[in-house]
Design an enzyme around this catalytic site. Structure first.
Site, PDB file in Angstrom:
ATOM      1  N   GLU A  90      -5.733   0.931   1.684  1.00  0.00           N
ATOM      2  CA  GLU A  90      -5.372   1.979   2.652  1.00  0.00           C
ATOM      3  C   GLU A  90      -4.944   3.255   1.924  1.00  0.00           C
ATOM      4  O   GLU A  90      -5.231   4.359   2.370  1.00  0.00           O
ATOM      5  CB  GLU A  90      -4.252   1.471   3.583  1.00  0.00           C
ATOM      6  CG  GLU A  90      -4.809   0.481   4.603  1.00  0.00           C
ATOM      7  CD  GLU A  90      -3.833  -0.601   5.023  1.00  0.00           C
ATOM      8  OE1 GLU A  90      -2.618  -0.443   4.825  1.00  0.00           O
ATOM      9  OE2 GLU A  90      -4.314  -1.633   5.544  1.00  0.00           O
ATOM     10  N   GLU A  97      -8.357  -8.152  -2.447  1.00  0.00           N
ATOM     11  CA  GLU A  97      -8.357  -7.909  -1.014  1.00  0.00           C
ATOM     12  C   GLU A  97      -9.692  -7.290  -0.584  1.00  0.00           C
ATOM     13  O   GLU A  97      -9.855  -6.062  -0.660  1.00  0.00           O
ATOM     14  CB  GLU A  97      -7.227  -6.950  -0.635  1.00  0.00           C
ATOM     15  CG  GLU A  97      -5.845  -7.472  -0.969  1.00  0.00           C
ATOM     16  CD  GLU A  97      -4.780  -6.879  -0.041  1.00  0.00           C
ATOM     17  OE1 GLU A  97      -4.082  -7.671   0.591  1.00  0.00           O
ATOM     18  OE2 GLU A  97      -4.693  -5.654   0.068  1.00  0.00           O
ATOM     19  N   HIS A 134      -3.386  -0.053  -3.015  1.00  0.00           N
ATOM     20  CA  HIS A 134      -3.843  -0.726  -1.794  1.00  0.00           C
ATOM     21  C   HIS A 134      -5.014   0.054  -1.199  1.00  0.00           C
ATOM     22  O   HIS A 134      -5.040   1.292  -1.277  1.00  0.00           O
ATOM     23  CB  HIS A 134      -2.691  -0.807  -0.789  1.00  0.00           C
ATOM     24  CG  HIS A 134      -3.023  -1.679   0.385  1.00  0.00           C
ATOM     25  ND1 HIS A 134      -3.774  -1.226   1.429  1.00  0.00           N
ATOM     26  CD2 HIS A 134      -2.741  -2.970   0.646  1.00  0.00           C
ATOM     27  CE1 HIS A 134      -3.934  -2.218   2.305  1.00  0.00           C
ATOM     28  NE2 HIS A 134      -3.321  -3.291   1.851  1.00  0.00           N
ATOM     29  N   GLY A 171      -6.809  -6.788   7.949  1.00  0.00           N
ATOM     30  CA  GLY A 171      -6.450  -6.442   9.322  1.00  0.00           C
ATOM     31  C   GLY A 171      -7.548  -6.692  10.337  1.00  0.00           C
ATOM     32  O   GLY A 171      -7.467  -6.228  11.467  1.00  0.00           O
ATOM     33  N   SER A 177      -6.230 -10.880   6.054  1.00  0.00           N
ATOM     34  CA  SER A 177      -6.134 -11.816   7.172  1.00  0.00           C
ATOM     35  C   SER A 177      -5.739 -13.231   6.755  1.00  0.00           C
ATOM     36  O   SER A 177      -6.189 -14.198   7.361  1.00  0.00           O
ATOM     37  CB  SER A 177      -7.433 -11.820   7.986  1.00  0.00           C
ATOM     38  OG  SER A 177      -7.718 -10.515   8.469  1.00  0.00           O
ATOM     39  N   ASN A 199       3.323  -7.640   2.934  1.00  0.00           N
ATOM     40  CA  ASN A 199       3.133  -6.188   2.872  1.00  0.00           C
ATOM     41  C   ASN A 199       3.338  -5.666   4.285  1.00  0.00           C
ATOM     42  O   ASN A 199       2.458  -5.805   5.128  1.00  0.00           O
ATOM     43  CB  ASN A 199       1.718  -5.877   2.367  1.00  0.00           C
ATOM     44  CG  ASN A 199       1.377  -4.400   2.465  1.00  0.00           C
ATOM     45  OD1 ASN A 199       2.259  -3.564   2.644  1.00  0.00           O
ATOM     46  ND2 ASN A 199       0.095  -4.078   2.344  1.00  0.00           N
ATOM     47  N   TRP A 200       4.503  -5.100   4.501  1.00  0.00           N
ATOM     48  CA  TRP A 200       4.836  -4.684   5.872  1.00  0.00           C
ATOM     49  C   TRP A 200       4.119  -3.406   6.299  1.00  0.00           C
ATOM     50  O   TRP A 200       4.145  -3.043   7.464  1.00  0.00           O
ATOM     51  CB  TRP A 200       6.351  -4.488   5.999  1.00  0.00           C
ATOM     52  CG  TRP A 200       7.083  -5.770   6.274  1.00  0.00           C
ATOM     53  CD1 TRP A 200       6.541  -7.031   6.344  1.00  0.00           C
ATOM     54  CD2 TRP A 200       8.483  -5.927   6.534  1.00  0.00           C
ATOM     55  NE1 TRP A 200       7.517  -7.952   6.624  1.00  0.00           N
ATOM     56  CE2 TRP A 200       8.714  -7.305   6.745  1.00  0.00           C
ATOM     57  CE3 TRP A 200       9.552  -5.044   6.595  1.00  0.00           C
ATOM     58  CZ2 TRP A 200       9.985  -7.812   7.018  1.00  0.00           C
ATOM     59  CZ3 TRP A 200      10.817  -5.544   6.868  1.00  0.00           C
ATOM     60  CH2 TRP A 200      11.028  -6.916   7.080  1.00  0.00           C
ATOM     61  N   LYS A 201       3.548  -2.679   5.332  1.00  0.00           N
ATOM     62  CA  LYS A 201       2.886  -1.402   5.651  1.00  0.00           C
ATOM     63  C   LYS A 201       3.875  -0.492   6.392  1.00  0.00           C
ATOM     64  O   LYS A 201       5.055  -0.526   6.083  1.00  0.00           O
ATOM     65  CB  LYS A 201       1.601  -1.662   6.453  1.00  0.00           C
ATOM     66  CG  LYS A 201       0.722  -2.723   5.767  1.00  0.00           C
ATOM     67  CD  LYS A 201      -0.654  -2.825   6.333  1.00  0.00           C
ATOM     68  CE  LYS A 201      -1.417  -3.905   5.580  1.00  0.00           C
ATOM     69  NZ  LYS A 201      -2.809  -3.982   5.947  1.00  0.00           N
TER      70      LYS A 201
HETATM   71  P1  PGA Z   1      -3.689  -8.318   6.559  1.00  0.00           P
HETATM   72  O1  PGA Z   1      -3.317  -7.228   5.443  1.00  0.00           O
HETATM   73  O2  PGA Z   1      -3.040  -9.617   6.130  1.00  0.00           O
HETATM   74  O3  PGA Z   1      -3.076  -7.778   7.834  1.00  0.00           O
HETATM   75  O4  PGA Z   1      -5.153  -8.421   6.614  1.00  0.00           O
HETATM   76  C1  PGA Z   1      -3.326  -7.548   4.088  1.00  0.00           C
HETATM   77  C2  PGA Z   1      -3.053  -6.334   3.259  1.00  0.00           C
HETATM   78  O5  PGA Z   1      -3.522  -5.246   3.632  1.00  0.00           O
HETATM   79  O6  PGA Z   1      -2.378  -6.409   2.223  1.00  0.00           O
END
Ligand code: PGA
Length: 257
Positions: A101, A171, A99, A177, A217, A13-15
Site C-alpha cells: 500500500e 504478500e 508494504h 484484503g 488474507s 498490521n492494523w493499517k
Molecule cells: P490482509 O492484509 O490480511 O487484510 O489481507 C495483509 C497485509 O496487508 O499486511
C-alpha cells in the site's frame, strides 16, 4: 515453520484502523485470553499515535509493538514523518517497510525500502520487509524474478549480522484484503525462493535463521495450512488482526506443539 532454526512470528498490521480507545479495548480483550504463546512471537503493528499506549498496555506481556512505516533520515525538515530513533525511544521493536500500500499510494520504491531497512537496523529495530507480485506479474510468469529483485534491493549493502535481523513478508498483492489467499503451495514456493536468495547472498546459516512470513488474507481458517509449509514462518495479518477471536486463533495455530 521450522522452529529449530528460526522464530515463528505472528504480526498484526492494523493499517489505518483503531483509535486510542479502540486500542485499549483490544488490549483488554486480548490479554486475559492470550496464554503464553511459547512457540511464537506476537507483534502488533499499530498507527503511530497509538504506539506509546500500546507499549504501555502490553508491557507485562510478551507482545511486541511495531510501527507501520518510518522515514530513512534521522531527523530534519520532513513534515509529517517519523524517524527510527523516535520509534526506538518509545519502545517499538519491529517496523513494517515497503508494504504494497505504501509502494502504491506513497511512491515507495525498492531504493527507499533499502534506505529504510538500513535506518531501522541502525536504530536497533527489526524490519519486516514486504515483497510481492501483482496478479499480472504472476500471470506473466515473472514472480520469482520480481521477488528476487525486490529482496536483493531491500537487503543490498547489509552484512550477514544485519541480514539475520530482517523479517521478510511475502504478500502477493492479489491476496491483500481480497479474501483470496495464496494456496499453501504457492506461499511455500515463493517463501522457499526468498530463502534461497538469502542463501546466495549471505550463506546458509543466515538463510536458515531468517523468519519469512506469508501475508494476504491469512485468517483463522487457513493459517494452520499455510504455517505447515516448511518455509512459512509466520504471518503478517491485516483484516483478521483487528478482531481478538480471529487473531487469537491464528496465534494458536502458530503455537501448536
Ligand atoms: P490482509 O492484509 O490480511 O487484510 O489481507 C495483509 C497485509 O496487508 O499486511
Amino acid at each position: 515453520m521450522n522452529r529449530k532454526y528460526r522464530k515463528t512470528i505472528i504480526a498484526g498490521n492494523w493499517k489505518m484502523n483503531k483509535t486510542l480507545s479502540e486500542t485499549k479495548a483490544f488490549a483488554e480483550e486480548l490479554k486475559p485470553v492470550l496464554g503464553k504463546h511459547k512457540w511464537c512471537e506476537v507483534v502488533l503493528c499499530v498507527p503511530f499515535v497509538n504506539i506509546p499506549a500500546a507499549v504501555r498496555l502490553f508491557k507485562d506481556t510478551r507482545v511486541a509493538i511495531g510501527a507501520e512505516n518510518l522515514h530513512f533520515e534521522d531527523h530534519g525538515a520532513f513534515t509529517g514523518e517519523v524517524s527510527a530513533n523516535m520509534l526506538k525511544e518509545v519502545g517499538v521493536k519491529y517496523v513494517i517497510i515497503g508494504h504494497s500500500e505504501r509502494r502504491e499510494y506513497y511512491n515507495e520504491t525498492d531504493f527507499t525500502v533499502n534506505k529504510k531497512v538500513k535506518a531501522a537496523l541502525e536504530a536497533g529495530l527489526h524490519p519486516i520487509v514486504c515483497v510481492g507480485e501483482s496478479l499480472e506479474q504472476r500471470e506473466l510468469g515473472v514472480t520469482s524474478e520480481l521477488i528476487t529483485y525486490q529482496v536483493k534491493c531491500a537487503l543490498a549493502g547489509l552484512d550477514a549480522a544485519q541480514a539475520r535481523k530482517i523479517v521478510i513478508a511475502y504478500e502477493p498483492l492479489w491476496a491483500i484484503g481480497t479474501g483470496k489467499t495464496a494456496t499453501a503451495e504457492q506461499a511455500g514456493e515463493v517463501c522457499q525462493t526468498i530463502r534461497s536468495i538469502i542463501r546466495k547472498e549471505f550463506g546458509a546459516r543466515v538463510a536458515r535463521a531468517v523468519t519469512i512470513q506469508y501475508g494476504g488474507s491469512m485468517n483463522a481458517k487457513n493459517a494452520a495450512e499455510l504455517l505447515a509449509q516448511p518455509d512459512v514462518d509466520g504471518g503478517l495479518i491485516g483484516g483478521a488482526a483487528l478482531k481478538v477471536p480471529d487473531f487469537l486463533q491464528i496465534i494458536n495455530a502458530a503455537n501448536q506443539e
